[in-house]
Design a protein around this motif. Structure first.
Motif, PDB file in Angstrom:
ATOM      1  N   TRP A   1      51.372   0.073 -44.174  1.00 43.16           N
ATOM      2  CA  TRP A   1      51.806  -0.920 -45.165  1.00 43.16           C
ATOM      3  C   TRP A   1      52.699  -0.502 -46.452  1.00 43.16           C
TER       4      TRP A   1
ATOM      5  N   GLY B   1      53.430   3.822 -39.332  1.00 45.55           N
ATOM      6  CA  GLY B   1      52.260   2.915 -39.109  1.00 45.55           C
ATOM      7  C   GLY B   1      52.214   2.225 -37.822  1.00 45.55           C
TER       8      GLY B   1
ATOM      9  N   PHE C   1      43.676   2.401 -52.349  1.00 44.28           N
ATOM     10  CA  PHE C   1      44.468   2.517 -50.749  1.00 44.28           C
ATOM     11  C   PHE C   1      43.550   2.199 -49.575  1.00 44.28           C
TER      12      PHE C   1
ATOM     13  N   PRO D   1      47.449   0.291 -41.422  1.00 43.17           N
ATOM     14  CA  PRO D   1      48.142   1.309 -41.748  1.00 43.17           C
ATOM     15  C   PRO D   1      49.673   1.329 -41.617  1.00 43.17           C
TER      16      PRO D   1
ATOM     17  N   ASN E   1      44.490  -0.444 -46.808  1.00 41.50           N
ATOM     18  CA  ASN E   1      44.510  -0.147 -45.318  1.00 41.50           C
ATOM     19  C   ASN E   1      43.866  -0.882 -44.355  1.00 41.50           C
TER      20      ASN E   1
END
Length: 85
Positions: free
Chosen positions: A52, A63, A41, A50, A45
């Motif tokens: 996604w 995000g 993760f 951020p 990112n």
């Protein structure tokens, strides 16, 4: 007294220091799976930015800051007497 041969057998059957530390720290398969998820993760990112995951699931405004809340003022005048020290 313990003979040298018996002592070597005892030391030979002892677990390694790494195994003892893993047992003391509680490191098991779950720890490795969790570490893999964390690496996955964080790397996603870094590469995709951020938000996604939420965007791929179809969630709105994840995000990104595209919508401003109506309850927040757009500007605040801090020179009013109530803000002065």
């Amino acid at each position: 007294e313990i003979s040298d041969e018996t002592w070597r057998d005892i030391e030979g059957g002892a677990p390694s220091k790494l195994m003892v530390m893993k047992d003391l720290l509680g490191i098991n398969v779950f720890t490795y799976v969790l570490a893999a998820f964390i690496v996955f993760f964080i790397s996603m990112n870094v590469f995709l930015g951020p938000g996604w995951l939420g965007q791929s699931l179809g969630w709105e405004d994840v995000g990104t800051f595209t919508r401003v809340s109506e309850s927040l003022p757009l500007e605040v005048d801090v020179s009013k007497p109530e803000y002065l020290l």
